[in-house]
Write a protein that holds these residues in place. Structure first.
Motif: not given
Length: 312
Positions: A30-46, A291-300
């Motif tokens: 569970i902890t490893a999955m949480l870390y992977i989700v955090i890394v993937v989500a934040n890195t993708s937006l960066i 932020y990825g869902l709420q900010m329309s320009k970033l979401r699009n």
């Protein structure tokens, strides 16, 4: 090492880990999955913000700094947690413990200062829309970001030095990871300097940034109540994720301060663990999603990148 013996501490024992038997492998997954989700989500937006020139605006540059900080804070905690979950003896060397203290405390400082600068940016965008592009340029945003990171890294070493110099009469930390106040509580030498500087540092770190945040949102609310429907919609769409992030981070910090300052032995173990990890898990998970869902320009832009990858 007992809690009554004054010696040079070479390692600390983390006393909040429970013996859960084979369930530790489930906790690890569970902890490893949480870390992977955090890394993937934040890195993708960066990556999306850095690659697309249309997102090279102050608001998105501040968001990029926020996402980088989530990666920084998570990396200061999760690999350590994963090792400890699988270990039968929950010890950590003193240098590694102090390194983790540095990482987590600077993460907290950068997060709060970054959110403070973002509140000022939203104040300019909503209260001075016509002058916004001249008052807040990308160059000024980069200067703010550099100052936020530099100030956080320069300020905390004094606090860390004051803790390292203490003579400790124990090495058992009642926590899942290392924290500065937990180490100070082990001291049998005088901690008056630590306490005075700690209060000064808290006032400097919390109350000083709080004034521009309160000022910014008081002015934004004033404009919203006196402005048009379009102005209120713009304020709602851009300020909601920032307010939620700010409130969530404030609650997380409050939990961290309460559990470190007061006796939590009467609190159920499961709830104590949740409170211990809230500060460093919920924020890095919530920010990229919100932020990825709420900010329309970033979401699009994320949808466009994702569709391009799928089609290719």
């Amino acid at each position: 090492m007992s809690n009554s013996t004054s010696e040079t501490v070479s390692y600390f024992i983390l006393g909040a880990y429970l013996n859960v038997g084979y369930l530790k492998y489930l906790c690890f997954m569970i902890t490893a999955m949480l870390y992977i989700v955090i890394v993937v989500a934040n890195t993708s937006l960066i990556v999306v913000i850095c690659v697309n020139r249309s997102l090279h605006e102050p608001m998105y540059l501040f968001l990029c700094s926020l996402f980088v900080n989530e990666l920084y804070g998570s990396t200061g905690l999760f690999p350590f947690l994963l090792v400890q979950i699988l270990s039968d003896i929950h010890t950590v060397s003193a240098p590694l413990c102090f390194l983790q203290i540095f990482c987590l405390h600077t993460y907290g400082g950068i997060e709060f200062y970054n959110l403070t600068v973002m509140s000022y940016d939203r104040y300019l965008a909503i209260c001075y829309p016509l002058q916004y592009n001249t008052r807040m340029t990308s160059h000024k945003a980069l200067i703010f970001i550099i100052l936020v990171w530099l100030y956080s890294f320069v300020k905390f070493p004094t606090t860390l030095y004051l803790s390292i110099r203490l003579t400790l009469c124990g090495n058992i930390i009642n926590g899942l990871y290392c924290s500065n106040y937990a180490v100070v509580k082990l001291a049998c030498s005088d901690t008056q300097v630590n306490n005075i500087y700690g209060l000064f540092n808290t006032a400097l770190s919390v109350f000083v940034p709080l004034f521009p945040i309160l000022f910014s949102y008081m002015r934004i609310l004033r404009v919203c109540f006196s402005g048009s429907k379009q102005t209120r919609q713009k304020a709602l769409s851009t300020c909601t994720p920032h307010l939620v992030s700010l409130l969530n981070f404030s609650f997380g910090c409050s939990f961290e301060i309460l559990q470190s300052r007061f006796d939590m032995s009467g609190v159920p173990s499961a709830l104590r663990i949740i409170l211990l990890l809230y500060f460093t898990i919920i924020q890095p998970l919530m920010n990229p999603v919100m932020y990825g869902l709420q900010m329309s320009k970033l979401r699009n832009m994320c949808k466009h990148v994702l569709c391009s990858k799928v089609l290719s």
